[in-house]
Scaffold this motif. Structure first.
Motif, PDB file in Angstrom:
ATOM      1  N   LEU A   1      50.020  36.840  44.741  1.00 12.65           N
ATOM      2  CA  LEU A   1      48.614  37.092  44.406  1.00 12.65           C
ATOM      3  C   LEU A   1      48.481  38.089  43.258  1.00 12.65           C
ATOM      4  O   LEU A   1      47.588  37.979  42.418  1.00 12.65           O
ATOM      5  N   TYR A   2      49.381  39.060  43.233  1.00 11.08           N
ATOM      6  CA  TYR A   2      49.331  40.140  42.247  1.00 11.08           C
ATOM      7  C   TYR A   2      49.360  39.592  40.821  1.00 11.08           C
ATOM      8  O   TYR A   2      48.669  40.107  39.935  1.00 11.08           O
ATOM      9  N   TYR A   3      50.176  38.576  40.624  1.00 11.08           N
ATOM     10  CA  TYR A   3      50.292  38.027  39.268  1.00 11.08           C
ATOM     11  C   TYR A   3      49.391  36.817  39.025  1.00 11.08           C
ATOM     12  O   TYR A   3      49.348  36.309  37.902  1.00 11.08           O
ATOM     13  N   LEU A   4      48.667  36.384  40.058  1.00 12.56           N
ATOM     14  CA  LEU A   4      47.738  35.272  39.882  1.00 12.56           C
ATOM     15  C   LEU A   4      46.321  35.749  39.572  1.00 12.56           C
ATOM     16  O   LEU A   4      45.591  35.083  38.828  1.00 12.56           O
ATOM     17  N   ILE A   5      45.932  36.893  40.147  1.00 14.15           N
ATOM     18  CA  ILE A   5      44.563  37.371  39.955  1.00 14.15           C
ATOM     19  C   ILE A   5      44.430  38.030  38.587  1.00 14.15           C
ATOM     20  O   ILE A   5      45.436  38.387  37.963  1.00 14.15           O
ATOM     21  N   PRO A   6      43.223  38.213  38.074  1.00 13.41           N
ATOM     22  CA  PRO A   6      43.030  38.930  36.807  1.00 13.41           C
ATOM     23  C   PRO A   6      43.641  40.331  36.893  1.00 13.41           C
ATOM     24  O   PRO A   6      43.529  41.012  37.913  1.00 13.41           O
ATOM     25  N   ARG A   7      44.280  40.765  35.822  1.00 16.56           N
ATOM     26  CA  ARG A   7      45.045  42.008  35.859  1.00 16.56           C
ATOM     27  C   ARG A   7      44.187  43.227  36.157  1.00 16.56           C
ATOM     28  O   ARG A   7      44.665  44.199  36.738  1.00 16.56           O
ATOM     29  N   ARG A   8      42.922  43.180  35.771  1.00 20.23           N
ATOM     30  CA  ARG A   8      42.073  44.354  36.010  1.00 20.23           C
ATOM     31  C   ARG A   8      41.810  44.586  37.491  1.00 20.23           C
ATOM     32  O   ARG A   8      41.336  45.658  37.885  1.00 20.23           O
ATOM     33  N   PHE A   9      42.097  43.573  38.324  1.00 19.94           N
ATOM     34  CA  PHE A   9      41.886  43.720  39.770  1.00 19.94           C
ATOM     35  C   PHE A   9      43.186  43.971  40.529  1.00 19.94           C
ATOM     36  O   PHE A   9      43.163  44.057  41.762  1.00 19.94           O
ATOM     37  N   GLN A  10      44.306  44.086  39.819  1.00 20.35           N
ATOM     38  CA  GLN A  10      45.590  44.255  40.503  1.00 20.35           C
ATOM     39  C   GLN A  10      45.616  45.519  41.355  1.00 20.35           C
ATOM     40  O   GLN A  10      46.120  45.512  42.477  1.00 20.35           O
ATOM     41  N   TRP A  11      45.077  46.616  40.813  1.00 17.79           N
ATOM     42  CA  TRP A  11      45.108  47.870  41.578  1.00 17.79           C
ATOM     43  C   TRP A  11      44.228  47.777  42.813  1.00 17.79           C
ATOM     44  O   TRP A  11      44.528  48.395  43.846  1.00 17.79           O
ATOM     45  N   CYS A  12      43.148  46.995  42.745  1.00 15.02           N
ATOM     46  CA  CYS A  12      42.291  46.797  43.926  1.00 15.02           C
ATOM     47  C   CYS A  12      43.056  46.066  45.029  1.00 15.02           C
ATOM     48  O   CYS A  12      42.934  46.395  46.221  1.00 15.02           O
ATOM     49  N   LEU A  13      43.833  45.057  44.618  1.00 16.10           N
ATOM     50  CA  LEU A  13      44.655  44.330  45.586  1.00 16.10           C
ATOM     51  C   LEU A  13      45.681  45.260  46.224  1.00 16.10           C
ATOM     52  O   LEU A  13      45.914  45.197  47.444  1.00 16.10           O
ATOM     53  N   LEU A  14      46.282  46.143  45.425  1.00 11.77           N
ATOM     54  CA  LEU A  14      47.261  47.089  45.968  1.00 11.77           C
ATOM     55  C   LEU A  14      46.616  48.044  46.967  1.00 11.77           C
ATOM     56  O   LEU A  14      47.225  48.388  47.990  1.00 11.77           O
ATOM     57  N   LEU A  15      45.394  48.467  46.684  1.00 10.88           N
ATOM     58  CA  LEU A  15      44.700  49.362  47.610  1.00 10.88           C
ATOM     59  C   LEU A  15      44.436  48.662  48.937  1.00 10.88           C
ATOM     60  O   LEU A  15      44.695  49.221  50.009  1.00 10.88           O
ATOM     61  N   ALA A  16      43.933  47.422  48.865  1.00 12.27           N
ATOM     62  CA  ALA A  16      43.677  46.665  50.092  1.00 12.27           C
ATOM     63  C   ALA A  16      44.973  46.421  50.862  1.00 12.27           C
ATOM     64  O   ALA A  16      45.012  46.551  52.095  1.00 12.27           O
ATOM     65  N   ALA A  17      46.051  46.078  50.137  1.00  7.07           N
ATOM     66  CA  ALA A  17      47.333  45.826  50.785  1.00  7.07           C
ATOM     67  C   ALA A  17      47.883  47.093  51.430  1.00  7.07           C
ATOM     68  O   ALA A  17      48.464  47.051  52.517  1.00  7.07           O
ATOM     69  N   SER A  18      47.689  48.227  50.763  1.00  6.65           N
ATOM     70  CA  SER A  18      48.208  49.489  51.299  1.00  6.65           C
ATOM     71  C   SER A  18      47.521  49.863  52.607  1.00  6.65           C
ATOM     72  O   SER A  18      48.186  50.259  53.580  1.00  6.65           O
ATOM     73  N   TYR A  19      46.205  49.732  52.641  1.00  2.00           N
ATOM     74  CA  TYR A  19      45.498  50.048  53.884  1.00  2.00           C
ATOM     75  C   TYR A  19      45.778  49.006  54.961  1.00  2.00           C
ATOM     76  O   TYR A  19      45.828  49.335  56.159  1.00  2.00           O
ATOM     77  N   GLY A  20      45.982  47.750  54.549  1.00  2.92           N
ATOM     78  CA  GLY A  20      46.359  46.733  55.524  1.00  2.92           C
ATOM     79  C   GLY A  20      47.720  47.023  56.116  1.00  2.92           C
ATOM     80  O   GLY A  20      47.922  46.902  57.335  1.00  2.92           O
TER      81      GLY A  20
ATOM     82  N   GLU B   1      50.744  54.216  36.440  1.00  5.91           N
ATOM     83  CA  GLU B   1      51.509  53.029  36.820  1.00  5.91           C
ATOM     84  C   GLU B   1      50.714  52.130  37.760  1.00  5.91           C
ATOM     85  O   GLU B   1      50.736  50.903  37.638  1.00  5.91           O
ATOM     86  N   LEU B   2      50.002  52.751  38.701  1.00 11.48           N
ATOM     87  CA  LEU B   2      49.287  51.982  39.716  1.00 11.48           C
ATOM     88  C   LEU B   2      48.073  51.252  39.165  1.00 11.48           C
ATOM     89  O   LEU B   2      47.753  50.141  39.604  1.00 11.48           O
ATOM     90  N   THR B   3      47.374  51.872  38.234  1.00  8.68           N
ATOM     91  CA  THR B   3      46.098  51.315  37.778  1.00  8.68           C
ATOM     92  C   THR B   3      46.211  50.532  36.473  1.00  8.68           C
ATOM     93  O   THR B   3      45.258  49.857  36.084  1.00  8.68           O
ATOM     94  N   ALA B   4      47.344  50.607  35.806  1.00 13.81           N
ATOM     95  CA  ALA B   4      47.513  49.850  34.567  1.00 13.81           C
ATOM     96  C   ALA B   4      47.706  48.369  34.880  1.00 13.81           C
ATOM     97  O   ALA B   4      48.294  48.016  35.913  1.00 13.81           O
ATOM     98  N   PRO B   5      47.213  47.471  34.021  1.00 12.91           N
ATOM     99  CA  PRO B   5      47.448  46.035  34.222  1.00 12.91           C
ATOM    100  C   PRO B   5      48.905  45.694  33.938  1.00 12.91           C
ATOM    101  O   PRO B   5      49.503  46.222  32.994  1.00 12.91           O
ATOM    102  N   HIS B   6      49.481  44.825  34.756  1.00 13.73           N
ATOM    103  CA  HIS B   6      50.890  44.474  34.609  1.00 13.73           C
ATOM    104  C   HIS B   6      51.035  42.969  34.451  1.00 13.73           C
ATOM    105  O   HIS B   6      50.686  42.205  35.357  1.00 13.73           O
ATOM    106  N   ALA B   7      51.543  42.562  33.310  1.00 17.56           N
ATOM    107  CA  ALA B   7      51.825  41.145  33.084  1.00 17.56           C
ATOM    108  C   ALA B   7      53.127  40.765  33.776  1.00 17.56           C
ATOM    109  O   ALA B   7      54.014  41.611  33.979  1.00 17.56           O
ATOM    110  N   PHE B   8      53.239  39.489  34.125  1.00 17.43           N
ATOM    111  CA  PHE B   8      54.455  39.016  34.785  1.00 17.43           C
ATOM    112  C   PHE B   8      55.634  39.122  33.823  1.00 17.43           C
ATOM    113  O   PHE B   8      55.589  38.617  32.700  1.00 17.43           O
TER     114      PHE B   8
END
Length: 529
Positions: free
Chosen positions: A18-37, A199-206
């Motif tokens: 999912l991390y590399y499929l979603i728009p990069r600007r939302f990657q950190w949001c996914l990490l936050l949700a995953a971390s709390y999950g 590192e956490l909030t920057a967009p990361h390309a595959f």
């Protein structure tokens, strides 16, 4: 959720996809949700602790940052009417208010940690002084996952902010990700805000190479954890569980087993954490630098749990040794002609305080406190012996480059560190003393040849697997010690060779990993911290 479980592998695989499929600007949001999950898997009720710590730290940081912004604006607007003394007085008053907010937040965060992790220990010892049972005086609280790590990381952020090293993070969700980034919650490393937040909030390309390198490091971590650590712990448990029977040679074997188990368990877990983060495009600080190649105790602690040692150095040792109170005492001693004592005072008190706290950090028990103080004492003794060492090497100048002497120093340091680590797995300090004495008074070489070691729950096949696996780890570590990047070297080979190496390692983990129920390997040793 153990990171050696099927559930974690499924969780990590889906997250990576999912991390590399979603728009990069939302990657950190996914990490936050995953971390709390991920954190919720350890117990939903524990979310309250990390939320409280996050909100408290964030609120205090905004107050500290707000005071700095108001100060800069006030001084700018009143530049023409304020003289140097007025500006100095105003800055001091602002710093005092900032310090008040810092202290309140630190007391709150460390207070939670102290009550949960050390409350029973303190109350039971106080109760014992008055003939009362600790269980009658206090209640038991389960230790939330990673509370020491995120508490230390949050404290470091606040202290650096108070020191004006960076402005406060204004986005509470981005700050929450810094505190809760789930790979670190397991056993570190302890990161600094200035590096990790970017590192956490920057967009990361595959990046295929980085993802591959990250997964390869994870595989190597699983190898160290599941093939070595979770196998050798069987023999260690047998020895440490019955010290009355397993003394002498067995105590020595247990000492070596624990040194191997601790390093393979901890560094294996760090490899998994750093490797998965690398697959996400996120760089975490290294926590180990081949500690069993150390030539002295000081060198060992420059290589072991590096981020924790740096944390204590920056936030405990330096503030204590440079405190006005100690410096004034040292100055007074120097004025009376006690220059040696004055020079040692700040270093000794700072050093012993750090190692007392390091022991307490590792566990709420006297064996950890003694272990910490012994490390501090031997480090100071080594420091005092440095003039003798210099004279020795001046007398034998070629000895430093002698390979035999180097091997001796490495083996000596390994055995000494292993001896001190006996305080980790024997809870009773008196038992540790008895076991150490027994090693020197009851050692019997015949134990190694009589087949007695097969009675520890490990078969001949287990010992063979352990021996070959340790040879592999030693070979990889030796290459790394010489500056060789093993993954880069393997990546330079042709595809059939790369497939053979990594698929072969995967099969070794799959076939020879010591699995628990449902493929949940034994908990990592540092989970408890």
């Amino acid at each position: 959720m153990s990171i050696t479980s099927y559930s974690f592998l499924l969780f990590a695989g889906l997250l990576l996809l999912l991390y590399y499929l979603i728009p990069r600007r939302f990657q950190w949001c996914l990490l936050l949700a995953a971390s709390y999950g991920f954190y919720a898997f350890s117990g939903v009720r524990y979310l309250g602790y990390i939320l409280a710590s996050t909100l408290c730290t964030y609120g205090a940081s905004r107050k500290i940052g707000g005071l700095k912004e108001h100060q800069d604006l006030f001084l700018k607007e009143n530049k023409a009417i304020l003289d140097r003394e007025d500006r100095k007085f105003y800055k001091a008053s602002v710093k005092k208010r900032q310090r008040r907010w810092l202290c309140l937040a630190l007391i709150f965060n460390f207070g939670i940690l102290a009550v949960i992790k050390y409350g029973n220990f303190v109350v039971s010892n106080v109760g014992a002084l008055f003939g009362a049972s600790g269980d009658d005086l206090f209640f038991r609280l389960a230790l939330p996952l990673g509370i020491s790590f995120y508490t230390f990381q949050s404290a470091g952020y606040l202290i650096d902010l108070y020191r004006d090293e960076y402005p406060p993070e204004k986005n509470i969700f981005r700050f929450a990700l810094f505190v809760s980034f789930f790979p670190q919650l397991i056993q570190g490393p302890i990161s600094r805000f200035a590096a990790l937040s970017r590192e956490l909030t920057a967009p990361h390309a595959f990046d295929r190479r980085q993802v591959a390198f990250g997964l390869q490091r994870m595989l190597y971590g699983y190898f160290k954890k599941m093939v070595i650590a979770d196998r050798i712990i069987t023999g260690l448990t047998a020895i440490s569980g019955d010290p009355a029977v397993y003394s002498g040679t067995y105590a020595f074997v247990g000492m070596i087993f624990y040194a191997v188990d601790l390093y393979m368990d901890f560094s294996g877990g760090i490899d998994i954490v750093i490797g998965f983060s690398q697959a996400l495009g996120i760089s975490l600080p290294e926590n180990f630098k081949r500690p069993y190649f150390a030539v002295s105790l000081k060198d060992y602690w420059h290589r072991w749990h590096i981020t924790l040692c740096n944390w204590f150095k920056d936030y405990v040792f330096y503030p204590i040794s440079a405190s006005p109170t100690l410096l004034s005492r040292a100055k007074a001693l120097k004025a009376k002609g006690h220059e040696g004592l004055a020079r040692r005072l700040t270093v000794y008190i700072g050093n012993l305080t750090v190692w007392l706290l390091t022991g307490i950090w590792h566990g709420a028990a006297w064996n950890f406190i003694v272990w910490g103080l012994l490390n501090g004492a031997f480090l100071l003794l080594s420091q005092e012996m440095e003039p003798v060492y210099r004279k020795f090497y001046a007398r034998f100048p070629g000895l430093r480059e002698n390979r035999g002497w180097l091997v001796f120093r490495v083996v000596r340091t390994f055995l000494f560190v292993s001896l001190l680590c006996m305080f980790d797995y024997y809870a009773d300090v008196r038992v540790v003393g008895q076991m150490i004495v027994s090693i020197f008074t009851q050692f019997d070489f015949s134990v190694f040849f009589s087949g007695a070691l097969l009675d520890l729950g490990l078969s001949g096949t287990d010992y063979a697997i352990l021996g070959l696996s340790l040879v592999l780890v030693f070979f990889v570590s030796f290459l790394q010690e010489r500056g060789v990047s093993v993954r880069t070297r393997i990546a330079s080979y042709r595809l059939p060779v790369r497939v053979f190496v990594w698929y072969g390692l995967f099969l070794i983990v799959l076939l020879f990993g010591a699995y628990g129920i449902g493929y949940d390997a034994s908990q990592f040793i540092y989970n408890q911290f």
